[in-house]
Scaffold this motif. Structure first.
Motif, PDB file in Angstrom:
ATOM      1  N   CYS A  69     -42.372 -43.250  14.700  1.00 16.97           N
ATOM      2  CA  CYS A  69     -41.314 -43.745  13.806  1.00 16.97           C
ATOM      3  C   CYS A  69     -41.521 -45.215  13.489  1.00 16.97           C
ATOM      4  O   CYS A  69     -41.296 -45.660  12.358  1.00 16.97           O
ATOM      5  N   ASN A  70     -41.941 -45.976  14.494  1.00 20.54           N
ATOM      6  CA  ASN A  70     -42.166 -47.400  14.272  1.00 20.54           C
ATOM      7  C   ASN A  70     -43.321 -47.640  13.309  1.00 20.54           C
ATOM      8  O   ASN A  70     -43.243 -48.518  12.445  1.00 20.54           O
ATOM      9  N   TYR A  73     -42.003 -46.928   9.926  1.00 17.80           N
ATOM     10  CA  TYR A  73     -41.072 -48.004   9.560  1.00 17.80           C
ATOM     11  C   TYR A  73     -41.837 -49.244   9.102  1.00 17.80           C
ATOM     12  O   TYR A  73     -41.481 -49.876   8.099  1.00 17.80           O
ATOM     13  N   ASN A  98     -41.054 -39.483   7.083  1.00 19.63           N
ATOM     14  CA  ASN A  98     -41.501 -39.795   8.435  1.00 19.63           C
ATOM     15  C   ASN A  98     -42.449 -38.719   8.971  1.00 19.63           C
ATOM     16  O   ASN A  98     -42.604 -37.642   8.384  1.00 19.63           O
TER      17      ASN A  98
END
Length: 299
Positions: A69-70, A73, A98
């Motif tokens: 997820c990072n 992001y 995602n």
């Protein structure tokens, strides 16, 4: 426009817009997981299919949901910068979405109240003993506890308004989030024990000053904290837990006592109650056994 050249421009943009730790994380993950794939692309040639191909390569490594997820992001924010300052028309990462996230239950190891009291008996240095007491009985993050000064303690109320980046020379930073700025009440005994540390520093340094609660003139070293923790665990014959898991231990005790989740979330400084629910209300055999064996009473 070359991807790597645009990334170099992006580093100039973020220089004074991100905290040091956030910048370091961004640079490390771009260097190791993003640039090796994208650096030779022109930005105009990166479409949804190319982004999906990169995601598929990342999936091979079986990283955690939070890590993936990072990465997504970071890429989404990078493309927002490109749209704003370099005329890119669309945010490809956002269009793709995602990574596919799998069901995972993150395991935490915690101490019951009984185990903690057994552990802390073997911490012979009073400064470190009170550090662990505060961590267990307040649920502060390690950096928040390390950054505390006596000016932050007033009539049994701790004001949490800063943190220490324990990986970057103990530099003082603003808290993790806005909701991390909070006030926490502590009990009479812990308050008295902390004030006794203040008396100790005044006597040691022969002057009145706004000392760090844990360390005096400068905050404690994380490596030394961990050394005291490890030694106490060995002597107490307990499985070691990580520093952050004293926070999890506190939260687990609060949840076990059926406190309102909103109050638990506020005390921990979470930005919303979903974080608290997702982190601490999973049913785990380890928790259940510890809670059954514990008297479940806070100090």
């Amino acid at each position: 426009m070359n991807f790597e050249k645009l990334y170099e421009d992006y580093l100039i943009y973020i220089e004074y817009r991100l905290k040091e730790q956030s910048k370091n994380t961004l640079k490390e993950r771009f260097k190791n997981k993003i640039l090796p794939f994208f650096k030779d692309y022109n930005i105009e040639d990166i479409d949804e299919n190319v982004y999906l191909k990169w995601q598929n390569e990342i999936e091979i490594f079986n990283y955690s949901n939070s890590y993936k997820c990072n990465l997504h992001y970071l890429m989404t924010n990078f493309y927002e910068y490109l749209k704003k300052y370099h005329g890119i028309e669309k945010n490809v990462p956002r269009n793709v979405g995602n990574f596919k996230l799998r069901n995972e239950l993150k395991e935490y190891h915690v101490y019951s109240n009984k185990e903690f009291k057994h552990f802390v008996r073997y911490v012979k240095n009073d400064i470190y003993k009170q550090f662990f007491n505060l961590m267990f009985y307040t649920g502060l993050r390690p950096g928040e506890a390390m950054a505390l000064k006596f000016s932050d303690l007033n009539d049994k109320i701790l004001s949490i308004n800063k943190t220490i980046d324990e990986h970057k020379g103990r530099t003082i930073n603003s808290p993790k989030t806005k909701t991390s700025i909070r006030k926490i009440e502590i009990d009479r005994k812990l308050n008295k024990d902390l004030l006794n540390l203040k008396k100790y520093y005044i006597k040691k340094y022969n002057k009145i000053d706004d000392y760090y609660i844990f360390g005096g003139i400068k905050p404690l070293s994380p490596t030394t904290i961990n050394r005291y923790k490890k030694n106490a665990c060995v002597k107490a014959n307990l499985k070691p837990i990580k520093l952050h898991e004293f926070r999890h231990s506190h939260a687990t005790l609060l949840v076990s006592k059926k406190l309102m989740i909103k109050e638990v979330s506020r005390r921990l400084g979470h930005s919303n109650t979903n974080i608290t629910l997702n982190t601490y209300t999973h049913t785990k055999k380890e928790y259940e056994k510890k809670l059954r064996d514990s008297n479940n009473e806070l100090q």
